[in-house]
Design a protein around this motif. Sequence first.
Motif, PDB file in Angstrom:
ATOM      1  N   PHE A 128       7.046  12.636  27.133  1.00 51.34           N
ATOM      2  CA  PHE A 128       7.035  11.041  28.271  1.00 51.34           C
ATOM      3  C   PHE A 128       5.782  10.371  26.831  1.00 51.34           C
ATOM      4  O   PHE A 128       4.461  10.976  27.534  1.00 51.34           O
ATOM      5  CB  PHE A 128       7.413  11.369  29.337  1.00 51.34           C
ATOM      6  CG  PHE A 128       6.378   9.848  30.116  1.00 51.34           C
ATOM      7  CD1 PHE A 128       7.938   9.272  29.849  1.00 51.34           C
ATOM      8  CD2 PHE A 128       5.543   9.406  30.955  1.00 51.34           C
ATOM      9  CE1 PHE A 128       7.710   7.964  30.158  1.00 51.34           C
ATOM     10  CE2 PHE A 128       5.940   8.172  31.384  1.00 51.34           C
ATOM     11  CZ  PHE A 128       7.090   7.285  31.211  1.00 51.34           C
ATOM     12  N   GLU A 129       6.006   9.432  26.358  1.00 53.91           N
ATOM     13  CA  GLU A 129       4.963   8.094  26.072  1.00 53.91           C
ATOM     14  C   GLU A 129       3.689   7.790  27.076  1.00 53.91           C
ATOM     15  O   GLU A 129       3.279   7.356  26.462  1.00 53.91           O
ATOM     16  CB  GLU A 129       6.194   7.778  25.115  1.00 53.91           C
ATOM     17  CG  GLU A 129       6.261   8.493  23.947  1.00 53.91           C
ATOM     18  CD  GLU A 129       7.022   7.898  22.614  1.00 53.91           C
ATOM     19  OE1 GLU A 129       7.015   5.938  23.196  1.00 53.91           O
ATOM     20  OE2 GLU A 129       7.600   8.402  21.808  1.00 53.91           O
ATOM     21  N   GLY A 130       4.651   7.971  27.777  1.00 49.22           N
ATOM     22  CA  GLY A 130       3.875   6.749  28.996  1.00 49.22           C
ATOM     23  C   GLY A 130       3.960   5.633  28.020  1.00 49.22           C
ATOM     24  O   GLY A 130       4.971   5.090  28.490  1.00 49.22           O
ATOM     25  N   GLY A 131       2.741   4.923  28.643  1.00 48.37           N
ATOM     26  CA  GLY A 131       2.237   3.492  28.363  1.00 48.37           C
ATOM     27  C   GLY A 131       3.131   2.544  28.608  1.00 48.37           C
ATOM     28  O   GLY A 131       3.153   2.377  30.307  1.00 48.37           O
ATOM     29  N   ARG A 132       3.889   1.970  27.895  1.00 49.03           N
ATOM     30  CA  ARG A 132       4.711   0.168  28.255  1.00 49.03           C
ATOM     31  C   ARG A 132       6.238   0.402  28.924  1.00 49.03           C
ATOM     32  O   ARG A 132       6.360  -0.014  29.504  1.00 49.03           O
ATOM     33  CB  ARG A 132       5.230   0.053  27.160  1.00 49.03           C
ATOM     34  CG  ARG A 132       5.780   0.486  25.920  1.00 49.03           C
ATOM     35  CD  ARG A 132       6.255  -0.390  24.630  1.00 49.03           C
ATOM     36  NE  ARG A 132       7.764  -0.010  24.111  1.00 49.03           N
ATOM     37  CZ  ARG A 132       7.688   1.098  23.517  1.00 49.03           C
ATOM     38  NH1 ARG A 132       6.523   1.197  23.092  1.00 49.03           N
ATOM     39  NH2 ARG A 132       8.836   1.527  22.935  1.00 49.03           N
ATOM     40  N   HIS A 133       6.513   2.323  28.950  1.00 49.00           N
ATOM     41  CA  HIS A 133       7.631   2.644  29.522  1.00 49.00           C
ATOM     42  C   HIS A 133       7.005   3.596  31.002  1.00 49.00           C
ATOM     43  O   HIS A 133       8.017   3.020  32.405  1.00 49.00           O
ATOM     44  CB  HIS A 133       8.227   4.355  29.075  1.00 49.00           C
ATOM     45  CG  HIS A 133       8.131   3.834  27.598  1.00 49.00           C
ATOM     46  ND1 HIS A 133       9.108   3.159  27.106  1.00 49.00           N
ATOM     47  CD2 HIS A 133       7.917   4.107  26.778  1.00 49.00           C
ATOM     48  CE1 HIS A 133       9.308   3.101  25.546  1.00 49.00           C
ATOM     49  NE2 HIS A 133       8.276   3.836  25.188  1.00 49.00           N
ATOM     50  N   GLN A 134       5.743   3.353  31.219  1.00 47.46           N
ATOM     51  CA  GLN A 134       5.424   4.114  32.656  1.00 47.46           C
ATOM     52  C   GLN A 134       6.135   3.384  33.999  1.00 47.46           C
ATOM     53  O   GLN A 134       6.710   2.955  34.697  1.00 47.46           O
ATOM     54  CB  GLN A 134       4.539   4.118  33.181  1.00 47.46           C
ATOM     55  CG  GLN A 134       3.815   4.909  34.201  1.00 47.46           C
ATOM     56  CD  GLN A 134       4.662   5.872  34.513  1.00 47.46           C
ATOM     57  OE1 GLN A 134       4.079   7.355  33.718  1.00 47.46           O
ATOM     58  NE2 GLN A 134       5.609   6.091  35.337  1.00 47.46           N
ATOM     59  N   ASN A 135       5.436   1.707  33.600  1.00 50.91           N
ATOM     60  CA  ASN A 135       5.967   0.531  34.622  1.00 50.91           C
ATOM     61  C   ASN A 135       7.714   0.661  34.508  1.00 50.91           C
ATOM     62  O   ASN A 135       8.130   0.826  36.019  1.00 50.91           O
ATOM     63  CB  ASN A 135       5.621  -0.372  34.058  1.00 50.91           C
ATOM     64  CG  ASN A 135       5.798  -1.538  35.392  1.00 50.91           C
ATOM     65  OD1 ASN A 135       5.242  -1.466  36.360  1.00 50.91           O
ATOM     66  ND2 ASN A 135       5.890  -2.875  34.380  1.00 50.91           N
TER      67      ASN A 135
END
Length: 142
Positions: A128-135
């Motif tokens: 999972f890339e996290g960052g903007r995708h986490q929200n």
Amino acid sequence: MKVAIGGDHAGYEYKKEIISILQDAGHEVQDFGPDSTDSVDYPDHVHPLAESVEKGTQDLGILICGSGNGVAMTANKHQGIRAALCWQNDLAALARQHNDANIIALPARFVSLDDTKQMVLTFVSTDFEGGRHQNRVDKISC
């Protein structure tokens, strides 16, 4: 990595092959059934698998049925599950990278075994890339 696998009778033959490639790659695999091509009700296998992923007993899950839809719908009833229906490798990668999918749902009647194997290997090896995708992922559960 601990990987749960299951589905229905339409996915049985693919499931056997996928277990083998996962074990060859060093993953621990728990098989939630079915154990043959005899007709079964997929929720009987999907719910225990989804619970094991949701509780963290298994890291990721793989579900295989004829269309992939029934197993995905069933798994996604669990609040902690993000099951992604995939039919090509790029979707398997994006499901992990952008959606933090923890289960992949595969349509055995619509994709080749070779393509299925590739999607599985991509799914279990992509982070999972996290960052903007986490929200966005945080807003999925009701």
